[in-house]
Write a protein that holds these residues in place. Sequence first.
Motif, short mmCIF file in Angstrom:
data_model
loop_
_atom_site.label_atom_id
_atom_site.label_comp_id
_atom_site.label_asym_id
_atom_site.label_seq_id
_atom_site.Cartn_x
_atom_site.Cartn_y
_atom_site.Cartn_z
N ILE A 182 0.88 -1.11 -0.12
CA ILE A 182 -0.08 -0.10 0.00
C ILE A 182 0.56 1.26 -0.15
O ILE A 182 1.98 1.39 0.77
CB ILE A 182 -1.03 -0.16 1.01
CG1 ILE A 182 -1.90 -0.82 1.12
CG2 ILE A 182 -1.53 1.31 1.25
CD1 ILE A 182 -2.91 -1.19 2.50
N GLU A 183 0.28 1.97 -0.74
CA GLU A 183 1.12 3.54 -0.74
C GLU A 183 0.02 4.70 -0.89
O GLU A 183 -0.88 4.56 -1.21
CB GLU A 183 1.62 3.71 -2.16
CG GLU A 183 3.22 3.18 -2.18
CD GLU A 183 4.02 3.61 -3.70
OE1 GLU A 183 4.33 2.77 -4.29
OE2 GLU A 183 3.66 4.79 -4.09
N ILE A 184 0.49 5.56 0.00
CA ILE A 184 -0.38 6.64 0.38
C ILE A 184 0.03 7.88 -0.14
O ILE A 184 1.41 8.52 0.32
CB ILE A 184 -0.81 6.70 2.00
CG1 ILE A 184 -1.49 5.47 2.36
CG2 ILE A 184 -1.74 7.89 2.23
CD1 ILE A 184 -1.68 5.31 3.94
N THR A 185 -0.36 8.82 -1.03
CA THR A 185 0.25 9.74 -1.63
C THR A 185 -1.00 11.01 -1.56
O THR A 185 -1.83 10.81 -2.03
CB THR A 185 0.57 9.68 -2.88
OG1 THR A 185 1.21 8.42 -2.99
CG2 THR A 185 1.74 10.68 -3.15
#
Lengths: 241, 241
Positions: A182-185
């Motif tokens: 998971i990546e949060i940007t």
Amino acid sequence: MQSQSKPHRTYQALRDQLAERIQNGVYSEYQKLPSERLLAEELDTTRLTLRDALFQLEIEGKVFRMDRRGWFISGRRLVFDPYLDKGFMTNVHEQGMTPDTKLLKLEEIKASSTLAKALKLAPGAGVYHLQRQRFINKRPVLVEDIYLDQSRFPGLRHTDINGSLSLVLKEVYSVSVAYSHIEITPVVFNALHAKQLQVSPGTPATLITRTSFDSQGLVVEYDKEYWVADILKIELATQSK
Amino acid sequence: MQSQSKPHRTYQALRDQLAERIQNGVYSEYQKLPSERLLAEELDTTRLTLRDALFQLEIEGKVFRMDRRGWFISGRRLVFDPYLDKGFMTNVHEQGMTPDTKLLKLEEIKASSTLAKALKLAPGAGVYHLQRQRFINKRPVLVEDIYLDQSRFPGLRHTDINGSLSLVLKEVYSVSVAYSHIEITPVVFNALHAKQLQVSPGTPATLITRTSFDSQGLVVEYDKEYWVADILKIELATQSK
DNA sequence: AAGTGGTCTAGACCACGTC
DNA sequence: ACGTGGTCTAGACCACTTG
């Protein structure tokens, strides 16, 4: 007093003033603020300066806009634990809110090079592209683009996928997710996504990119979720080290 | 072409144009952009419209400002895995960048009610308040406020805490962190923090709030980190379910 | 039909950073 | 000393939402 001393950053003072009003419950959740022209006059400022203050509060998620409809007071946030990563429907339900899902698009495409890489496929491979819009208490809060290996889920397009996709994958195809990246940007909405969510282009958004794997390390789905930034609260606990 | 058709949202087109330039490496990492007046002229627009475009890119973390110094192209982000949550020094080092820490403040205060709650102490209890500023490759990237139970760490103020605090707690007080609660919220810098980081007030920031516990569930520290938003990239993997 | 938010113009002044 | 970014003024027009 502060309006007479002409400080060199009125809009920050305005921000504080409005933040305080919100804090003190002068406005209630989801309430629409007065029109910019009226509010500016009431606060003895210009429209532009007021907007600067509102933009600050928007970044903080204390107010949100609906495109051309006005400014509203933000409500309770949805707690998202990326580590647990429950499904949308489940998560929203558990927090006492009402989730909804609308399928916007279901098409078969050829994998671009970036997409192929994400799905660990050859470029040009057949891929399902789903686009869904999701709601909390009737308010549209995200659009997501989901990509799946077509050869792995034949006939997916004839299935009802308005609820939980992972449930469908499990029950119909016996595929379940073991873990995910998971990546949060932080991003801003582009014109298309903004229109779909009835927000103004340029509104702050949180992009959650998720690659899900099964227990053998095969990619199950690749997912890009664009959330309105004010609705989300990221919260997690690390396990004992 | 698009500049002649007078679309009704020039600043979005500008944003795209600038984003493309950045993408194509017209500007290099950490390069300062031309002055707003010059750039506006070059792009055939007004200063205000240019600024709107830059603000968009700022929210996305593609450019950043240094207060009154100008606009700069953002560099590589620091990957932060909230689940692993390595210390700042370690994490920055491992990614090939150079960390630095500066102690701004070390004082003894009485716990306010919110603070007491966070630390699970009685209101008015003695608390150490540390304020630190941290750097990556000489650029100030965060300020943090740390709060610790004073009675638990006697004489802390006579200790060198410019490096890893958790190391000090472990080696001097034999206290180590077993797990922690983490919250991630978008905020904007207030005037004080902005000054300390040499950014403009109102710059987007990421607030990471951390409550650390020892193996017995006692609170070890309560920590509020204000990061410049463009430097952070949140990335994690869930474990097998 | 009226009013609103979204966008833009063409300036201006000031405090601060830089030289 | 100069130029810069930060802020503000006083308008304007348009597309769109709302009544």
